[in-house]
Design an enzyme around this catalytic site. Structure first.
Site, PDB file in Angstrom:
ATOM      1  N   HIS A  81       0.842  -1.190   0.000  1.00  0.00           N
ATOM      2  CA  HIS A  81       0.000   0.000   0.000  1.00  0.00           C
ATOM      3  C   HIS A  81       0.876   1.238   0.000  1.00  0.00           C
ATOM      4  CE1 HIS A  81      -3.493   2.493   0.746  1.00  0.00           C
ATOM      5  NE2 HIS A  81      -2.705   3.191   1.557  1.00  0.00           N
ATOM      6  N   ASP A 160     -15.151   2.975   7.715  1.00  0.00           N
ATOM      7  CA  ASP A 160     -14.124   3.899   7.234  1.00  0.00           C
ATOM      8  C   ASP A 160     -14.658   4.753   6.093  1.00  0.00           C
ATOM      9  OD1 ASP A 160     -11.407   4.993   6.890  1.00  0.00           O
ATOM     10  OD2 ASP A 160     -11.632   4.024   4.947  1.00  0.00           O
ATOM     11  N   ARG A 167     -14.445  13.132   7.510  1.00  0.00           N
ATOM     12  CA  ARG A 167     -13.156  13.778   7.804  1.00  0.00           C
ATOM     13  C   ARG A 167     -12.751  14.714   6.680  1.00  0.00           C
ATOM     14  NH1 ARG A 167      -9.565   9.039   7.977  1.00  0.00           N
ATOM     15  NH2 ARG A 167      -7.912  10.560   8.240  1.00  0.00           N
ATOM     16  N   SER A 182      -7.612   4.124   9.254  1.00  0.00           N
ATOM     17  CA  SER A 182      -8.375   4.118   8.012  1.00  0.00           C
ATOM     18  C   SER A 182      -7.713   3.183   6.990  1.00  0.00           C
ATOM     19  CB  SER A 182      -8.445   5.553   7.480  1.00  0.00           C
ATOM     20  OG  SER A 182      -8.844   5.586   6.147  1.00  0.00           O
ATOM     21  N   LYS A 186      -8.759  -1.250   6.013  1.00  0.00           N
ATOM     22  CA  LYS A 186      -9.029  -1.775   4.672  1.00  0.00           C
ATOM     23  C   LYS A 186      -8.008  -2.858   4.294  1.00  0.00           C
ATOM     24  CE  LYS A 186      -9.156   2.528   3.421  1.00  0.00           C
ATOM     25  NZ  LYS A 186      -9.344   3.899   3.006  1.00  0.00           N
TER      26      LYS A 186
HETATM   27  N1  URA Z   1      -6.042   7.182   2.683  1.00  0.00           N
HETATM   28  C1  URA Z   1      -6.977   6.513   3.390  1.00  0.00           C
HETATM   29  O1  URA Z   1      -7.469   5.468   2.974  1.00  0.00           O
HETATM   30  N2  URA Z   1      -7.355   7.035   4.572  1.00  0.00           N
HETATM   31  C2  URA Z   1      -6.841   8.169   5.082  1.00  0.00           C
HETATM   32  O2  URA Z   1      -7.224   8.565   6.169  1.00  0.00           O
HETATM   33  C3  URA Z   1      -5.883   8.861   4.328  1.00  0.00           C
HETATM   34  C4  URA Z   1      -5.493   8.328   3.123  1.00  0.00           C
END
Ligand code: URA
Length: 433
Positions: A81, A160, A167, A182, A186
């Site tokens: 990621h 999320d 957010r 967050s 995932k």
């Molecule tokens: N990418 C995400 O998936 N979440 C965040 O909070 C910031 C970047």
């Protein structure tokens, strides 16, 4: 339990229990806790932070708010990621190297938002490529080919999804525990046993300083390990675009060049992609990091990564002849930007370069926008190069010529010309294992 008590506790810097965090995530996801209380809570977290246990609990609750993919039937499952950047096409190179090295890469990727690109949009620029597979198709393809990349399913970490949208409009994105939970909710829900993170710092990244990027990397590693995953992270520079081609089709074209053996002068893309693959191989196969990197380099140099890329693209319905013969669609309008000055390009505001690509149509300003897959920028200089007045600096591509002026202005505003020679920022600042 009352939400106001949780907000009060966090406002005063006290740690929340796992039960309190579970109460918040459950209540907000099912609509019992309203947006205004969730906003106050996020702002309190932004200002007061969270300790490791709170961050792990928030990650776990968000992960469990939806589907958790079961990859237990696959050998050596591995994921990567990136926290996002400009010209950051590493997944297109790293994933086939890892798969050619024997790992199972079952990857869920995102779309671009704002100035950063997303792998799913890039892949959709290959004619025929399908980014929506059923779960059975997804797992079967990984079993057969070693790699499948799809968009996130609607029910992956829905807590999320809701919280991130909130957010975004309440100025509560830039909190290390909120970003870490967050992203990791995932990644954990997507199921891989080894996860390698590329945490960016600099003018084109969420984290503007190396120190904050390192703190974010540590928080994500800790959340992953708390859930039994093998974790590693690189802290890498986004002080300059990672590759010279920015935009969806342009980035796939660049990835193919790298997979065929090229390495663009002065750019970090090949180095970072190979290092990430090396870390994935090292974590999954219990190799030393040096052995992992050597194997990744060998796979890339031998052409096996390109063969795996072709197999992957074909398996997901993409037209491999377009890739082989470089017949990607082209934008109908182009403009070459000439340098307004002579000197060394000592600083590049990478976010503005990404924004210029967005203005050409390559990105999304809102989640509902549809990107122009052929739009983007090809840079004709490398970080900190010396350039002369009038020299071509970049080619801008778009399907809408009305977009060229604003994009050119934004692109030029990103560059600082200096009389003094400057050194590019270090590319890979740190490896955390
Ligand atoms: N990418 C995400 O998936 N979440 C965040 O909070 C910031 C970047």
């Amino acid at each position: 339990m009352r939400m106001t008590d949780l907000i009060h506790k966090k406002k005063h810097g006290l740690a929340l229990t796992a039960e309190e965090i579970a109460y918040f995530v459950r209540g907000y996801t099912n609509g019992e806790i309203p947006d205004y209380q969730a906003s106050a809570f996020c702002m309190a977290v932004c200002l007061r932070g969270m300790n490791r246990e709170e961050c792990a609990a928030l990650t776990e609750q968000m992960m469990r708010s939806g589907d958790v993919v079961d990859l237990s039937g696959l050998p050596h499952t591995a994921d990567k990621h990136s926290t996002g950047g400009v010209g950051d096409l590493t997944s297109l190179v790293t994933a086939p190297i890892a798969a050619a090295g024997g790992l199972s890469v079952a990857k869920m990727s995102g779309r671009g938002l704002g100035h950063t690109g997303g792998t799913v949009d890039k892949l959709e620029s290959i004619p025929g490529f399908r980014t929506a597979l059923t779960e059975t198709e997804f797992i079967d393809q990984v079993k057969r080919v070693g790699i499948a990349v799809v968009g996130q399913t609607a029910n992956l970490a829905p807590a999320d999804k809701k919280l991130y949208a909130l957010r975004d409009v309440t100025d509560t994105v830039d909190s290390i525990p909120l970003i870490a939970s967050s992203i990791m909710s995932k990644k954990l829900a997507a199921g891989a046993e080894s996860i390698v993170l590329d945490v960016k710092y600099g003018s084109g990244a969420f984290m503007k300083t190396p120190e904050d990027a390192e703190k974010l990397a540590e928080a994500m590693i800790s959340a992953g390990r708390a859930h039994g995953r093998k974790m590693a992270a690189l802290v890498t520079s986004m002080e300059f675009p990672l590759a010279p081609q920015i935009g969806n089709t342009l980035e796939v074209e660049e990835a193919v060049r790298i997979l065929k053996g090229e390495d663009p002068r002065g750019y970090g893309i090949r180095t970072v992609a190979a290092r990430l693959a090396g870390e994935m191989l090292s974590l999954s196969l219990d190799l030393t990091p040096e052995e992992g990197l050597a194997r990744a380099e060998d796979i890339l140099r031998s052409g096996r990564a390109y063969e795996k890329f072709r197999e992957w693209i074909g398996a997901q319905g993409g037209d491999v002849s377009v890739v082989d013969e470089n017949r990607f669609p082209r934008a109908p309008y182009a403009r070459t930007v000439a340098s307004p000055a002579s000197g060394w390009v000592s600083r590049t505001d990478t976010e503005s370069v990404g924004m210029a690509a967005c203005l050409l149509g390559a990105g999304r300003m809102t989640k509902e926008d549809t990107p122009d897959l052929t739009a983007g920028i090809v840079l004709r200089f490398a970080p900190c190069d010396r350039v002369e007045k009038g020299q071509p600096l970049a080619d801008l591509y778009t399907s809408d010529p009305a977009k060229l002026d604003a994009a050119e202005r934004t692109f030029l505003s990103a560059l600082t010309f200096s009389d003094e020679n400057a050194e590019p920022a270090p590319l890979i600042l740190k490896t955390l294992r």
